[in-house]
Design a protein around this motif. Sequence first.
Motif, PDB file in Angstrom:
ATOM      1  N   ALA A   1     -38.867  39.747 -43.259  1.00  0.00           N
ATOM      2  CA  ALA A   1     -37.737  40.234 -44.060  1.00  0.00           C
ATOM      3  C   ALA A   1     -36.652  40.676 -43.088  1.00  0.00           C
ATOM      4  CB  ALA A   1     -38.181  41.374 -44.956  1.00  0.00           C
ATOM      5  N   VAL A   2     -35.500  40.007 -43.155  1.00  0.00           N
ATOM      6  CA  VAL A   2     -34.422  40.225 -42.194  1.00  0.00           C
ATOM      7  C   VAL A   2     -33.246  40.919 -42.876  1.00  0.00           C
ATOM      8  CG1 VAL A   2     -32.765  39.068 -40.659  1.00  0.00           C
ATOM      9  CG2 VAL A   2     -35.105  38.199 -40.855  1.00  0.00           C
ATOM     10  N   LEU A   3     -32.683  41.898 -42.190  1.00  0.00           N
ATOM     11  CA  LEU A   3     -31.393  42.488 -42.544  1.00  0.00           C
ATOM     12  C   LEU A   3     -30.461  42.133 -41.404  1.00  0.00           C
ATOM     13  CD1 LEU A   3     -29.251  44.290 -43.886  1.00  0.00           C
ATOM     14  CD2 LEU A   3     -30.398  46.267 -42.832  1.00  0.00           C
ATOM     15  N   LYS A   4     -29.433  41.343 -41.713  1.00  0.00           N
ATOM     16  CA  LYS A   4     -28.523  40.868 -40.669  1.00  0.00           C
ATOM     17  C   LYS A   4     -27.076  41.118 -41.089  1.00  0.00           C
ATOM     18  CE  LYS A   4     -28.852  36.757 -38.377  1.00  0.00           C
ATOM     19  NZ  LYS A   4     -28.726  35.306 -38.230  1.00  0.00           N
ATOM     20  N   VAL A   5     -26.251  41.389 -40.094  1.00  0.00           N
ATOM     21  CA  VAL A   5     -24.808  41.447 -40.279  1.00  0.00           C
ATOM     22  C   VAL A   5     -24.197  40.337 -39.424  1.00  0.00           C
ATOM     23  CG1 VAL A   5     -22.704  42.780 -39.905  1.00  0.00           C
ATOM     24  CG2 VAL A   5     -24.765  43.918 -40.738  1.00  0.00           C
ATOM     25  N   VAL A   6     -23.308  39.559 -40.043  1.00  0.00           N
ATOM     26  CA  VAL A   6     -22.567  38.525 -39.321  1.00  0.00           C
ATOM     27  C   VAL A   6     -21.090  38.879 -39.415  1.00  0.00           C
ATOM     28  CG1 VAL A   6     -21.996  36.086 -39.124  1.00  0.00           C
ATOM     29  CG2 VAL A   6     -24.297  36.764 -39.816  1.00  0.00           C
ATOM     30  N   ILE A   7     -20.506  39.214 -38.274  1.00  0.00           N
ATOM     31  CA  ILE A   7     -19.082  39.484 -38.187  1.00  0.00           C
ATOM     32  C   ILE A   7     -18.383  38.147 -37.945  1.00  0.00           C
ATOM     33  CG2 ILE A   7     -17.235  40.638 -36.894  1.00  0.00           C
ATOM     34  CD1 ILE A   7     -19.002  42.741 -38.097  1.00  0.00           C
ATOM     35  N   LYS A   8     -17.356  37.860 -38.743  1.00  0.00           N
ATOM     36  CA  LYS A   8     -16.541  36.653 -38.563  1.00  0.00           C
ATOM     37  C   LYS A   8     -15.205  37.068 -37.961  1.00  0.00           C
ATOM     38  CE  LYS A   8     -19.068  33.413 -40.582  1.00  0.00           C
ATOM     39  NZ  LYS A   8     -19.480  32.223 -39.863  1.00  0.00           N
ATOM     40  N   PHE A   9     -14.850  36.447 -36.835  1.00  0.00           N
ATOM     41  CA  PHE A   9     -13.557  36.699 -36.183  1.00  0.00           C
ATOM     42  C   PHE A   9     -12.894  35.365 -35.885  1.00  0.00           C
ATOM     43  CE2 PHE A   9     -16.719  36.282 -32.869  1.00  0.00           C
ATOM     44  CZ  PHE A   9     -16.083  35.536 -31.893  1.00  0.00           C
ATOM     45  N   ARG A  10     -11.578  35.357 -35.876  1.00  0.00           N
ATOM     46  CA  ARG A  10     -10.859  34.112 -35.571  1.00  0.00           C
ATOM     47  C   ARG A  10     -11.001  33.812 -34.081  1.00  0.00           C
ATOM     48  NH1 ARG A  10      -8.030  31.731 -39.471  1.00  0.00           N
ATOM     49  NH2 ARG A  10      -6.774  30.538 -38.002  1.00  0.00           N
ATOM     50  N   ALA A  11     -11.607  32.680 -33.795  1.00  0.00           N
ATOM     51  CA  ALA A  11     -11.792  32.282 -32.407  1.00  0.00           C
ATOM     52  C   ALA A  11     -10.519  31.670 -31.872  1.00  0.00           C
ATOM     53  CB  ALA A  11     -12.951  31.296 -32.301  1.00  0.00           C
TER      54      ALA A  11
END
Length: 151
Positions: free
Chosen positions: A141-151
Amino acid sequence: MIHDLLAHAAAYESLHPDFPKAFAWLRAFDPTTPDGKYEIDGPRLTAGVQRYESKPDAEKKWEAHEVHGDIQVVFAGEETCGHAAVGDLTVTEPYDAAKDVAKYAHPTKPTTRLHLRPGFFTVFLPQDGHQPGVQVRGPSAVLKVVIKFRA
């Protein structure tokens, strides 16, 4: 691709103008935050909170983005994430600009396998094909945060 301890994140903050805000948000993250998308600095810098169960390698697709980079942080559970140069991958689903993602077949060349677990972060840029959500020894069971930034 960068893979390091979240405790070392300050050493990378000068690499992108959005990194100081992104890492500050991650350091302050509350694991009780509901799943969903959160604006950190308007729509150009967002955090996706997600809970899921890791799956076998064969069930997880490879992907890459053209506009955004990812900062991925596992806060609970663990997973393996494959990494390969996009140029070494074969497209199975062409780039979808609305979702900023292309999907790829499993690579035929050797790849890097990253062990994502609490305390670490990984940065993927557009040249980085990646395969998140792969189980390590069995489902987790995974709790993940994915931050999206403009590359």
